[in-house]
Design a protein around this motif. Structure first.
Motif, PDB file in Angstrom:
ATOM      1  N   ARG A 216       0.683  -1.422  -0.189  1.00  0.00           N
ATOM      2  CA  ARG A 216       0.283   0.061   0.138  1.00  0.00           C
ATOM      3  C   ARG A 216       1.645   1.311  -0.005  1.00  0.00           C
ATOM      4  NH1 ARG A 216      -0.234  -2.140   5.335  1.00  0.00           N
ATOM      5  NH2 ARG A 216       0.195  -0.393   7.079  1.00  0.00           N
ATOM      6  N   LEU A 219       1.924   1.916  -3.791  1.00  0.00           N
ATOM      7  CA  LEU A 219       0.801   2.273  -4.417  1.00  0.00           C
ATOM      8  C   LEU A 219       0.547   3.784  -3.948  1.00  0.00           C
ATOM      9  CD1 LEU A 219      -1.611  -0.579  -4.191  1.00  0.00           C
ATOM     10  CD2 LEU A 219       0.048  -0.287  -5.942  1.00  0.00           C
ATOM     11  N   ARG A 220       0.976   4.526  -3.006  1.00  0.00           N
ATOM     12  CA  ARG A 220       0.762   5.651  -2.758  1.00  0.00           C
ATOM     13  C   ARG A 220       1.604   6.144  -3.233  1.00  0.00           C
ATOM     14  NH1 ARG A 220       1.658   8.713   3.544  1.00  0.00           N
ATOM     15  NH2 ARG A 220       1.428  10.493   2.278  1.00  0.00           N
ATOM     16  N   LYS A 223       0.923   6.086  -7.160  1.00  0.00           N
ATOM     17  CA  LYS A 223      -0.474   7.395  -8.143  1.00  0.00           C
ATOM     18  C   LYS A 223       0.705   8.815  -8.589  1.00  0.00           C
ATOM     19  CE  LYS A 223      -3.694   7.859  -5.636  1.00  0.00           C
ATOM     20  NZ  LYS A 223      -4.946   7.576  -4.493  1.00  0.00           N
ATOM     21  N   ALA A 224       1.575   9.220  -8.127  1.00  0.00           N
ATOM     22  CA  ALA A 224       2.476  10.195  -7.784  1.00  0.00           C
ATOM     23  C   ALA A 224       2.913  10.206  -8.208  1.00  0.00           C
ATOM     24  CB  ALA A 224       3.281  10.794  -6.135  1.00  0.00           C
ATOM     25  N   TYR A 225       3.685   9.478  -9.650  1.00  0.00           N
ATOM     26  CA  TYR A 225       4.234   9.241 -10.752  1.00  0.00           C
ATOM     27  C   TYR A 225       3.572   9.368 -11.978  1.00  0.00           C
ATOM     28  CZ  TYR A 225       9.184   7.738  -8.961  1.00  0.00           C
ATOM     29  OH  TYR A 225       9.886   7.227  -8.599  1.00  0.00           O
TER      30      TYR A 225
END
Length: 259
Positions: A216, A219-220, A223-225
């Motif tokens: 997790r 995955l956080r 999402k920003a990449y």
């Protein structure tokens, strides 16, 4: 066994594979308490067709040197080696702490990084209250127990116990000062708020059972990449040795895929 003196350390490295190919070199960076042999499977596979470079980080494996207090200092070691080898552009593959080093390089020298692979790595060390207390308390126990606890947790359930014990013994050979100083450097590492600046095509490969750096958290970061692909593999935190063939296959696909 080539070596390079860098700022009070002697870095041991391997530089294998053809120099005349069209592909840029692949640079493998291992994680905390590990060494360059985490990448044996990948070295054997990729060096048949392209240049492959891997190193023991300072104080690890067959390299000397004291611990440093920031991930950025380790990134400078990697860049010093690549400058010495006259490698201007490259693919970075980093496992765990090696992925932190890779992100640091991608942020400071984006023009040099063609692609990047982050294996079981994250952009910010985050602990819930319970795990934070556990990890804090673990630093108070004898050093070998501290190492054993952390390495045991790194493997998925069912991984052969004798192999886990061998990795514990190998990790415990890393000097205590190096291990504990870099433990602090990892806890302080935080580039999550800058992840959107990394436009480099990036593959994030993570073990489903990783409890050291949970999925997790990766995955956080993903999402920003702006240009990232994610692969989840049935493994723990030590993906390069738990599922080496699957990791190599993922790298093979990514290195030949269109950006």
């Amino acid at each position: 066994m080539p070596q390079l003196d860098v700022d009070g350390a002697v870095l041991t490295y391997d530089d294998e594979g053809p120099r005349d190919g069209a592909d840029v070199p692949v640079v493998f960076v291992h994680g905390w308490t590990a060494n360059r042999h985490r990448w044996d499977h990948q070295l054997a596979h990729f060096s048949a067709g392209r240049r492959v470079i891997r190193l023991d980080l300072r104080g690890h494996g067959e390299s000397t040197g004291a611990g440093v207090r920031t991930i950025a200092e380790l990134a400078r070691d990697v860049l010093a080696l690549l400058d010495h080898l006259e490698v201007e552009r490259f693919v970075l593959v980093g496992h765990s702490m090696g992925g932190m080093i890779s992100q640091t390089i991608a942020l400071s020298h984006a023009e040099r990084v063609e692609r990047m692979v982050l294996v079981n790595s994250i952009g910010r060390m985050t602990y819930n209250r319970g795990r934070g207390l556990l990890m804090g308390a673990s630093t108070l126990v004898p050093y070998k127990l501290f190492i054993a606890t952390n390495i045991q947790r790194a493997f998925a359930p069912g991984y052969p116990r004798e192999e886990v014990r061998e990795y514990i013994r190998s990790s415990a050979d890393t000097p205590r000062e190096v291990v504990m100083t870099l433990y602090g450097a990892m806890r302080a590492f935080d580039v999550l708020d800058r992840a959107g600046e990394i436009a480099t095509p990036t593959l994030m490969v993570h073990g489903y059972h990783d409890i050291q750096l949970p999925v997790r958290q990766m995955l956080r970061m993903a999402k920003a990449y702006p240009n990232a692909v994610v692969r989840i593999i049935d493994a723990g935190h030590e993906l390069p040795v738990e599922k080496p063939a699957e990791l190599t296959a993922a790298l093979d696909w990514f290195l030949t895929a269109k950006a």
